[in-house]
Design a protein around this motif. Structure first.
Motif, PDB file in Angstrom:
ATOM      1  N   ASP A  39       1.226  -0.676   0.223  1.00  0.00           N
ATOM      2  CA  ASP A  39      -0.156  -0.266  -0.032  1.00  0.00           C
ATOM      3  C   ASP A  39       0.690   1.333  -0.390  1.00  0.00           C
ATOM      4  OD1 ASP A  39       0.860   0.466   2.848  1.00  0.00           O
ATOM      5  OD2 ASP A  39      -1.417  -0.163   3.620  1.00  0.00           O
ATOM      6  N   SER A  40       0.300   2.397   0.071  1.00  0.00           N
ATOM      7  CA  SER A  40       1.405   3.603  -0.307  1.00  0.00           C
ATOM      8  C   SER A  40       2.309   3.598   0.823  1.00  0.00           C
ATOM      9  CB  SER A  40       0.015   4.757  -0.293  1.00  0.00           C
ATOM     10  OG  SER A  40      -0.388   5.500   0.394  1.00  0.00           O
ATOM     11  N   TRP A  41       1.459   3.678   2.575  1.00  0.00           N
ATOM     12  CA  TRP A  41       2.124   3.798   3.911  1.00  0.00           C
ATOM     13  C   TRP A  41       3.965   2.740   3.466  1.00  0.00           C
ATOM     14  CZ3 TRP A  41       3.384   7.360   6.574  1.00  0.00           C
ATOM     15  CH2 TRP A  41       2.136   8.885   6.182  1.00  0.00           C
ATOM     16  N   GLY A  42       3.250   1.774   3.051  1.00  0.00           N
ATOM     17  CA  GLY A  42       4.141   0.945   3.308  1.00  0.00           C
ATOM     18  C   GLY A  42       5.269   0.687   2.315  1.00  0.00           C
ATOM     19  N   CYS A  43       5.301   0.961   0.860  1.00  0.00           N
ATOM     20  CA  CYS A  43       6.063   1.489   0.093  1.00  0.00           C
ATOM     21  C   CYS A  43       6.767   2.277   0.300  1.00  0.00           C
ATOM     22  CB  CYS A  43       5.550   1.575  -1.327  1.00  0.00           C
ATOM     23  SG  CYS A  43       6.159   1.291  -2.884  1.00  0.00           S
ATOM     24  N   ALA A  44       6.299   3.654   0.735  1.00  0.00           N
ATOM     25  CA  ALA A  44       7.015   4.767   1.472  1.00  0.00           C
ATOM     26  C   ALA A  44       7.545   4.817   2.106  1.00  0.00           C
ATOM     27  CB  ALA A  44       6.099   5.797   1.501  1.00  0.00           C
ATOM     28  N   ASN A  45       7.344   3.843   3.451  1.00  0.00           N
ATOM     29  CA  ASN A  45       7.715   2.966   4.404  1.00  0.00           C
ATOM     30  C   ASN A  45       9.499   2.804   3.710  1.00  0.00           C
ATOM     31  OD1 ASN A  45       7.184   4.819   6.500  1.00  0.00           O
ATOM     32  ND2 ASN A  45       5.502   3.329   6.755  1.00  0.00           N
ATOM     33  N   LYS A  46       8.858   2.055   2.803  1.00  0.00           N
ATOM     34  CA  LYS A  46      10.752   0.853   2.991  1.00  0.00           C
ATOM     35  C   LYS A  46      11.357   1.529   2.003  1.00  0.00           C
ATOM     36  CE  LYS A  46      11.233  -3.260  -0.070  1.00  0.00           C
ATOM     37  NZ  LYS A  46      11.269  -4.069   0.734  1.00  0.00           N
ATOM     38  N   VAL A  54      12.972   9.511  -0.044  1.00  0.00           N
ATOM     39  CA  VAL A  54      11.539   9.648   0.180  1.00  0.00           C
ATOM     40  C   VAL A  54      10.500  10.221  -0.534  1.00  0.00           C
ATOM     41  CG1 VAL A  54      10.838  12.113   0.964  1.00  0.00           C
ATOM     42  CG2 VAL A  54      12.654  10.696   2.399  1.00  0.00           C
ATOM     43  N   ALA A  55       9.418   9.482  -0.671  1.00  0.00           N
ATOM     44  CA  ALA A  55       7.805   9.515  -1.607  1.00  0.00           C
ATOM     45  C   ALA A  55       7.025  10.033  -0.451  1.00  0.00           C
ATOM     46  CB  ALA A  55       8.121   7.818  -2.000  1.00  0.00           C
ATOM     47  N   VAL A  56       6.300  10.197  -0.379  1.00  0.00           N
ATOM     48  CA  VAL A  56       4.748  10.660  -0.182  1.00  0.00           C
ATOM     49  C   VAL A  56       3.751   9.645  -0.529  1.00  0.00           C
ATOM     50  CG1 VAL A  56       2.758  12.511   0.345  1.00  0.00           C
ATOM     51  CG2 VAL A  56       5.472  13.386  -0.324  1.00  0.00           C
ATOM     52  N   PRO A  57       3.339   9.442   0.909  1.00  0.00           N
ATOM     53  CA  PRO A  57       2.076   8.396   0.620  1.00  0.00           C
ATOM     54  C   PRO A  57       1.162   8.515  -0.451  1.00  0.00           C
ATOM     55  CG  PRO A  57       3.235   7.757   2.871  1.00  0.00           C
ATOM     56  CD  PRO A  57       4.021   9.251   2.153  1.00  0.00           C
ATOM     57  N   GLY A  62      -6.040  11.465   0.273  1.00  0.00           N
ATOM     58  CA  GLY A  62      -7.463  10.592   0.110  1.00  0.00           C
ATOM     59  C   GLY A  62      -7.137   9.297  -0.489  1.00  0.00           C
ATOM     60  N   LYS A  63      -8.909   8.931  -0.582  1.00  0.00           N
ATOM     61  CA  LYS A  63      -8.986   7.465  -1.648  1.00  0.00           C
ATOM     62  C   LYS A  63      -8.621   6.822  -2.694  1.00  0.00           C
ATOM     63  CE  LYS A  63     -12.139   3.946  -0.571  1.00  0.00           C
ATOM     64  NZ  LYS A  63     -13.579   3.400  -0.748  1.00  0.00           N
ATOM     65  N   PRO A  64      -8.242   7.859  -3.609  1.00  0.00           N
ATOM     66  CA  PRO A  64      -7.808   7.710  -4.746  1.00  0.00           C
ATOM     67  C   PRO A  64      -6.187   7.536  -5.044  1.00  0.00           C
ATOM     68  CG  PRO A  64      -9.387   9.869  -4.620  1.00  0.00           C
ATOM     69  CD  PRO A  64      -9.361   8.788  -3.289  1.00  0.00           C
ATOM     70  N   GLY A  65      -5.780   7.966  -3.177  1.00  0.00           N
ATOM     71  CA  GLY A  65      -4.251   8.201  -3.865  1.00  0.00           C
ATOM     72  C   GLY A  65      -3.472   7.029  -3.033  1.00  0.00           C
ATOM     73  N   GLU A  66      -4.398   6.503  -2.483  1.00  0.00           N
ATOM     74  CA  GLU A  66      -4.668   4.700  -2.410  1.00  0.00           C
ATOM     75  C   GLU A  66      -3.877   4.076  -3.498  1.00  0.00           C
ATOM     76  OE1 GLU A  66      -2.700   2.692  -0.221  1.00  0.00           O
ATOM     77  OE2 GLU A  66      -3.065   3.265   0.971  1.00  0.00           O
TER      78      GLU A  66
END
Length: 92
Positions: A39-46, A54-57, A62-66
């Protein structure tokens, strides 16, 4: 012209690394779909934890950005090249 140059440097490298990405036309951000299984947080954290990139989740927008992360093109070309080298060392 500067952001186009940076985009043209970064987007092909991200594609080589397996990110699904459309080349933006006129912006200093790049949205990339996260690799499968992240997911976006897992990818950014990795990327932050394992490559110091650095990348922003996308879910922060919002939901469309997931399922996406957002990269900025506001750094020098040398830093973009360094980021792609670091990202190349990750195993998804």
């Amino acid at each position: 012209a500067l952001y186009k140059q940076r985009r043209d440097l970064f987007v092909p490298k991200l594609r080589e690394l397996g990110f699904a990405i459309d080349s933006p036309r006129a912006t200093f951000y790049i949205w990339a779909r996260c690799p499968q299984g992240y997911d976006s947080w897992g990818c950014a954290n990795k990327m932050l934890d394992e490559a110091a990139v650095v990348a922003v989740p996308g879910s922060g927008f919002g939901k469309p950005g997931e399922g996406f992360v957002r990269f900025s093109l506001t750094v020098a070309n040398e830093r973009i090249v360094e980021a792609t080298k670091r990202l190349a060392g990750l195993r998804w």
